[in-house]
Design a protein around this motif. Structure first.
Motif, short mmCIF file in Angstrom:
data_model
loop_
_atom_site.label_atom_id
_atom_site.label_comp_id
_atom_site.label_asym_id
_atom_site.label_seq_id
_atom_site.Cartn_x
_atom_site.Cartn_y
_atom_site.Cartn_z
N SER A 4 2.79 0.25 16.06
CA SER A 4 3.54 0.40 14.82
C SER A 4 2.55 0.29 13.67
CB SER A 4 4.61 -0.69 14.71
OG SER A 4 4.01 -1.98 14.73
N ILE A 5 2.73 1.10 12.65
CA ILE A 5 1.76 1.17 11.55
C ILE A 5 2.50 1.09 10.22
CG2 ILE A 5 -0.01 2.58 10.42
CD1 ILE A 5 -0.49 3.91 13.18
N ILE A 6 1.98 0.25 9.32
CA ILE A 6 2.54 0.15 7.98
C ILE A 6 1.40 0.02 6.98
CG2 ILE A 6 2.88 -2.35 8.30
CD1 ILE A 6 5.28 -2.12 6.38
N GLN A 7 1.41 0.88 5.96
CA GLN A 7 0.39 0.88 4.92
C GLN A 7 1.07 0.91 3.56
OE1 GLN A 7 -1.86 4.43 6.22
NE2 GLN A 7 -3.61 3.08 6.48
N PHE A 8 0.38 0.41 2.53
CA PHE A 8 0.98 0.46 1.20
C PHE A 8 -0.10 0.60 0.13
CE2 PHE A 8 -0.48 -3.83 0.75
CZ PHE A 8 -0.47 -4.10 -0.61
N VAL A 86 3.99 3.57 3.63
CA VAL A 86 4.10 4.57 4.69
C VAL A 86 4.29 3.83 6.00
CG1 VAL A 86 2.99 6.45 5.93
CG2 VAL A 86 2.62 6.21 3.48
N LEU A 87 5.39 4.12 6.69
CA LEU A 87 5.67 3.50 7.99
C LEU A 87 5.61 4.60 9.05
CD1 LEU A 87 6.75 1.34 6.00
CD2 LEU A 87 8.52 0.82 7.67
N THR A 88 4.81 4.36 10.09
CA THR A 88 4.65 5.38 11.13
C THR A 88 4.26 4.69 12.44
OG1 THR A 88 3.52 7.45 11.69
CG2 THR A 88 2.22 5.81 10.49
N THR A 89 3.77 5.47 13.39
CA THR A 89 3.31 4.96 14.68
C THR A 89 2.02 5.67 15.04
OG1 THR A 89 4.34 6.65 16.08
CG2 THR A 89 5.74 4.80 15.40
N SER A 90 1.38 5.23 16.10
CA SER A 90 0.27 6.02 16.62
C SER A 90 0.84 7.30 17.23
CB SER A 90 -0.53 5.22 17.65
OG SER A 90 0.31 4.60 18.59
N PRO A 91 0.11 8.43 17.15
CA PRO A 91 0.66 9.74 17.56
C PRO A 91 1.17 9.78 19.00
CG PRO A 91 -1.40 10.02 16.37
CD PRO A 91 -1.26 8.54 16.62
N HIS A 144 7.98 7.65 3.91
CA HIS A 144 7.48 7.08 2.66
C HIS A 144 8.60 6.28 2.00
CE1 HIS A 144 3.59 9.23 2.14
NE2 HIS A 144 4.17 10.14 2.91
N PHE A 145 8.30 5.05 1.62
CA PHE A 145 9.25 4.22 0.88
C PHE A 145 8.66 3.87 -0.48
CE2 PHE A 145 10.51 3.39 5.26
CZ PHE A 145 11.90 3.33 5.20
N GLN A 146 9.45 4.05 -1.55
CA GLN A 146 9.04 3.61 -2.88
C GLN A 146 9.91 2.41 -3.28
OE1 GLN A 146 8.98 7.30 -2.45
NE2 GLN A 146 6.88 6.67 -2.01
N ILE A 147 9.22 1.32 -3.60
CA ILE A 147 9.88 0.05 -3.88
C ILE A 147 9.69 -0.31 -5.36
CG2 ILE A 147 10.04 -2.38 -3.20
CD1 ILE A 147 10.56 -0.39 -0.91
N SER A 148 10.76 -0.59 -6.08
CA SER A 148 10.63 -1.05 -7.45
C SER A 148 10.24 -2.53 -7.44
CB SER A 148 11.94 -0.85 -8.22
OG SER A 148 13.03 -1.48 -7.57
N THR A 149 9.68 -3.01 -8.55
CA THR A 149 9.05 -4.34 -8.55
C THR A 149 9.74 -5.34 -9.47
OG1 THR A 149 7.48 -3.66 -10.27
CG2 THR A 149 6.80 -3.36 -7.98
N GLU A 150 10.97 -5.06 -9.91
CA GLU A 150 11.64 -6.00 -10.81
C GLU A 150 12.04 -7.29 -10.10
OE1 GLU A 150 15.17 -3.61 -9.21
OE2 GLU A 150 13.05 -3.28 -9.67
N PHE A 181 1.89 -9.66 2.88
CA PHE A 181 1.71 -8.37 3.54
C PHE A 181 1.17 -8.52 4.96
CE2 PHE A 181 1.63 -7.31 -1.00
CZ PHE A 181 2.61 -6.36 -1.03
N ILE A 182 0.41 -9.58 5.20
CA ILE A 182 -0.02 -9.87 6.58
C ILE A 182 1.20 -10.19 7.43
CG2 ILE A 182 -1.30 -11.47 8.05
CD1 ILE A 182 -3.31 -11.75 5.76
N GLY A 183 2.08 -11.03 6.87
CA GLY A 183 3.32 -11.35 7.57
C GLY A 183 4.22 -10.14 7.72
#
Length: 284
Positions: A4-8, A86-91, A144-150, A181-183
């Protein structure tokens, strides 16, 4: 093993917001300019969440500004306007998925994965998920997820008239420190592990590559692969042409040898039917 892969990344400018929309919604001929996008699969892309009613490149910035203004939020020069995930997986997880997009089993697998990702992000960022887009026209399915920061804060003030409290909203991306983010990566892997996905290596020495740079490197790799494939195909075509010519010559040689054999056979027959003294006089 599939992962499982998650990047931001943090988004701070209106230009970056517009770029996100152009990429996520494939606006203004974006797909034609990006070699990693297979335009024949673009119709499979899907907008999963669109709470800011984004349709054009400038909509995300305009509508987000209004969204924050309605909450009486002051936007500072160094404010983080959104977080882009970006949430994805290995191919390997999807196999030869690009050729079987209409397979009901694949669709069920995809739907299950997508729902888990959306539920996970809604739980981690309650009320903040503004835009989510599923892409199926690139190498690996991803969202792709866009998160607001309020953030809602209760501000308490004390003066000679007493103490009063007021609820206000501010932009505060700092409430998510590196440990969060590590958690987040741990919790994301936990949410997906029953699908057969595993967390990436913990404390890896590998350096994180920014998404933009990763895209550049990926395109370089794909272009190199295309060059190698072209050379290979040329070699195969040359081999096939040479083999075809050799088989043709072999066939011609066989025909010629048969003609020689027939001539020798006919010559022997003629010798047998001719007066030996006559052949002797001819030196035969």
């Amino acid at each position: 093993m599939t992962y499982s892969i998650i990047q931001f990344q943090k988004v701070k400018t209106s230009q970056e917001l517009s770029a996100l929309v152009m990429h996520n919604l494939r606006l203004k001929g974006f797909a034609e300019r990006d070699e990693s996008i297979d335009q024949t699969r673009a119709s499979y892309n899907k907008t999963l969440i669109n709470r800011l009613n984004v349709a054009e490149a400038g909509d995300l910035n305009k509508n987000l500004q209004k969204y924050y203004k309605d909450k009486q939020i002051t936007i500072k020069k160094d404010s983080v306007l959104m977080l882009d995930f970006v949430l994805t997986t290995s191919p390997e997880y999807w196999g030869e998925w690009s050729t079987t997009l209409n397979d009901p089993k694949l669709q069920q697998k995809l739907d299950t994965w997508v729902q888990i990702q959306c539920d996970f992000m809604e739980k981690e960022f309650p009320g903040l998920v503004q835009l989510a887009t599923l892409h199926l026209d690139e190498k690996t399915p991803h969202i792709h997820f866009q998160i607001s920061t309020e953030e809602e804060k209760t501000v308490t003030t004390t003066n000679r008239h007493g103490t009063s409290s007021k609820v206000k909203h501010v932009l505060n991306a700092k409430r998510w420190p590196p440990d969060f983010f590590i958690g987040l990566v741990d919790r994301h892997a936990e949410a997906s592990k029953h699908l057969g996905l595993k967390r990436g290596e913990t404390h890896s020495r590998a350096k994180k590559t920014p998404l933009k740079q990763y895209k550049v490197e990926l395109n370089k790799t794909l272009n190199k692969q295309k060059e190698i494939l072209t050379v290979y195909q040329d070699s195969v075509e040359e081999y096939e042409a040479t083999t075809s010519a050799m088989l043709k010559l072999k066939h011609q040689n066989q025909v010629l040898m048969k003609k020689v054999a027939d001539i020798q056979k006919e010559n022997s027959r003629l010798k047998g039917s001719t007066d030996p003294d006559y052949l002797s006089s001819l030196g035969l």
